[in-house]
Design a protein around this motif. Sequence first.
Motif, PDB file in Angstrom:
ATOM      1  N   SER A   1       3.391 -37.598  13.544  1.00 36.13           N
ATOM      2  CA  SER A   1       4.797 -37.264  13.778  1.00 36.13           C
ATOM      3  C   SER A   1       5.569 -38.340  14.536  1.00 36.13           C
ATOM      4  CB  SER A   1       4.898 -35.956  14.576  1.00 36.13           C
ATOM      5  OG  SER A   1       4.410 -36.140  15.906  1.00 36.13           O
ATOM      6  N   GLY A   2       4.845 -39.150  15.315  1.00 34.21           N
ATOM      7  CA  GLY A   2       5.521 -40.132  16.150  1.00 34.21           C
ATOM      8  C   GLY A   2       5.948 -39.588  17.497  1.00 34.21           C
ATOM      9  N   TYR A   3       5.768 -38.279  17.702  1.00 31.55           N
ATOM     10  CA  TYR A   3       6.091 -37.687  18.991  1.00 31.55           C
ATOM     11  C   TYR A   3       4.947 -37.906  19.977  1.00 31.55           C
ATOM     12  CZ  TYR A   3       9.848 -35.014  16.693  1.00 31.55           C
ATOM     13  OH  TYR A   3      10.971 -34.640  16.002  1.00 31.55           O
ATOM     14  N   ARG A   4       5.293 -37.944  21.249  1.00 32.77           N
ATOM     15  CA  ARG A   4       4.289 -37.940  22.311  1.00 32.77           C
ATOM     16  C   ARG A   4       4.183 -36.514  22.835  1.00 32.77           C
ATOM     17  NH1 ARG A   4       4.123 -38.467  27.976  1.00 32.77           N
ATOM     18  NH2 ARG A   4       6.411 -38.556  28.059  1.00 32.77           N
ATOM     19  N   VAL A   5       2.961 -36.026  23.038  1.00 31.63           N
ATOM     20  CA  VAL A   5       2.749 -34.653  23.499  1.00 31.63           C
ATOM     21  C   VAL A   5       2.435 -34.631  24.993  1.00 31.63           C
ATOM     22  CG1 VAL A   5       1.241 -32.633  23.351  1.00 31.63           C
ATOM     23  CG2 VAL A   5       2.015 -33.766  21.258  1.00 31.63           C
ATOM     24  N   VAL A   6       3.161 -33.783  25.708  1.00 35.27           N
ATOM     25  CA  VAL A   6       2.841 -33.456  27.102  1.00 35.27           C
ATOM     26  C   VAL A   6       2.280 -32.038  27.080  1.00 35.27           C
ATOM     27  CG1 VAL A   6       3.738 -33.065  29.420  1.00 35.27           C
ATOM     28  CG2 VAL A   6       4.655 -34.941  28.021  1.00 35.27           C
ATOM     29  N   TYR A   7       1.056 -31.884  27.547  1.00 35.08           N
ATOM     30  CA  TYR A   7       0.353 -30.610  27.383  1.00 35.08           C
ATOM     31  C   TYR A   7      -0.009 -30.021  28.739  1.00 35.08           C
ATOM     32  CZ  TYR A   7      -2.802 -27.248  25.128  1.00 35.08           C
ATOM     33  OH  TYR A   7      -3.399 -26.099  24.664  1.00 35.08           O
ATOM     34  N   GLU A   8       0.445 -28.800  29.001  1.00 34.44           N
ATOM     35  CA  GLU A   8       0.115 -28.090  30.237  1.00 34.44           C
ATOM     36  C   GLU A   8      -0.464 -26.725  29.892  1.00 34.44           C
ATOM     37  OE1 GLU A   8       3.217 -27.889  33.127  1.00 34.44           O
ATOM     38  OE2 GLU A   8       3.923 -29.932  32.728  1.00 34.44           O
ATOM     39  N   THR A   9      -1.235 -26.152  30.834  1.00 29.73           N
ATOM     40  CA  THR A   9      -1.878 -24.862  30.563  1.00 29.73           C
ATOM     41  C   THR A   9      -1.510 -23.831  31.631  1.00 29.73           C
ATOM     42  OG1 THR A   9      -3.888 -25.436  31.794  1.00 29.73           O
ATOM     43  CG2 THR A   9      -3.820 -26.015  29.457  1.00 29.73           C
ATOM     44  N   PHE A  10      -1.646 -22.558  31.244  1.00 27.00           N
ATOM     45  CA  PHE A  10      -1.456 -21.439  32.164  1.00 27.00           C
ATOM     46  C   PHE A  10      -2.619 -20.479  32.004  1.00 27.00           C
ATOM     47  CE2 PHE A  10       0.930 -20.481  28.249  1.00 27.00           C
ATOM     48  CZ  PHE A  10       0.441 -19.243  27.890  1.00 27.00           C
ATOM     49  N   ASP A  11      -2.773 -19.543  32.946  1.00 18.67           N
ATOM     50  CA  ASP A  11      -3.901 -18.613  32.891  1.00 18.67           C
ATOM     51  C   ASP A  11      -3.486 -17.157  32.763  1.00 18.67           C
ATOM     52  OD1 ASP A  11      -2.937 -18.130  35.413  1.00 18.67           O
ATOM     53  OD2 ASP A  11      -4.688 -18.897  36.473  1.00 18.67           O
ATOM     54  N   SER A  12      -2.176 -16.908  32.679  1.00 14.09           N
ATOM     55  CA  SER A  12      -1.714 -15.534  32.454  1.00 14.09           C
ATOM     56  C   SER A  12      -0.316 -15.555  31.871  1.00 14.09           C
ATOM     57  CB  SER A  12      -1.724 -14.726  33.759  1.00 14.09           C
ATOM     58  OG  SER A  12      -0.644 -15.124  34.593  1.00 14.09           O
TER      59      SER A  12
END
Length: 357
Positions: free
Chosen positions: A58-69
Amino acid sequence: MKDIVRAALTIILVCIALFFVNDLLDKNSGKAGSDTVTIYNWGEYIDPDLIAQFEDESGYRVVYETFDSNEAMMTKIEQGGTSYDIAVPSEYAIEKMKEHDLLLPIDHSKIPNLKNIDPYFLDLSFDPKNEFSIPYFWGTVGIVFNPSLLDGQTFESWDALWDPSLKGQVLLVDSAREVIGMGLNSLGYSLNSTNEKELQEASEKLNKLTPNVKAIIGDEVTQLMVNEEAAVALTWSGQAADMMWENEELDYSVPEEGSNLWFDNMVIPKTAANIEGAHAFINFMLDAEVAAQNADYVGYSIPNAAAVELMDEEVTSDERFYPTEETRDNLEVYNNLGLEMLGVYNELFLKFKMGTN
């Protein structure tokens, strides 16, 4: 006097400069822009290789974060500190986010791979016509157990958890809806009950389970079951599948009285900074080969019919994790109970936890 005035002016100018720098940093981190897709997902809920593949294609850069609820996710999105382009809430959370005007409608014309989704998983009660959400994973709540540590129990009924032979052997997930729902289901009640008498009965029955409870925990349940440090656990189907992959002695059952049928869907929060990128990511994840690879990695069931055709039939024919439609009809989706009733569930659960301690 001039020195004092000069010093004061210097301090004011420095404060103004710091304010603008901080504001700029907030904007750069919170609103990543058109070349970035910022994703907010559950932990260990995507194959990392697919993120890299999406970036390459896609050419996009991904910023990835997580949650637990779901609750933590909704709170952070409502506060608006970070402009997430994609989030992955569960069904009752989607209802609540709609009520709070936290979601953008999804443009289906930009998601041609939506055709791959099994119609059974579309147009559900929590989001009619999938106006705000697109299916990602689904599953059940049930019991994972180790027959080699038990005396023949198969857990076809919730009541089996109350067997005195299981003293100190039962693990429970640290979640009010799952535990209170289990108590309600064991009595033949809806896991969405708002009836005070039914909730009190469920609470009293759960209190009788206390001697059997080894711990009420989160992700640690996986390793405890794999290491055979406990015989039984209340858990989600995908987590059970992970345990069974690591320890072939384990089995999984959904009791006949009924349980939870849950759905996690992709949504676009209202504060999204890259709506085009969000649609591109959703469409990418719905590609048959991508979805199949993701399901193999994560271990949960997918609603993508085209992807199921590409997966190992031994996996997709396993009715413990891909239950028949008839079985699914005996299960319930969590309703959005509202803040007041959710507080009742949380209070009952807290009392139960304190009793187990």
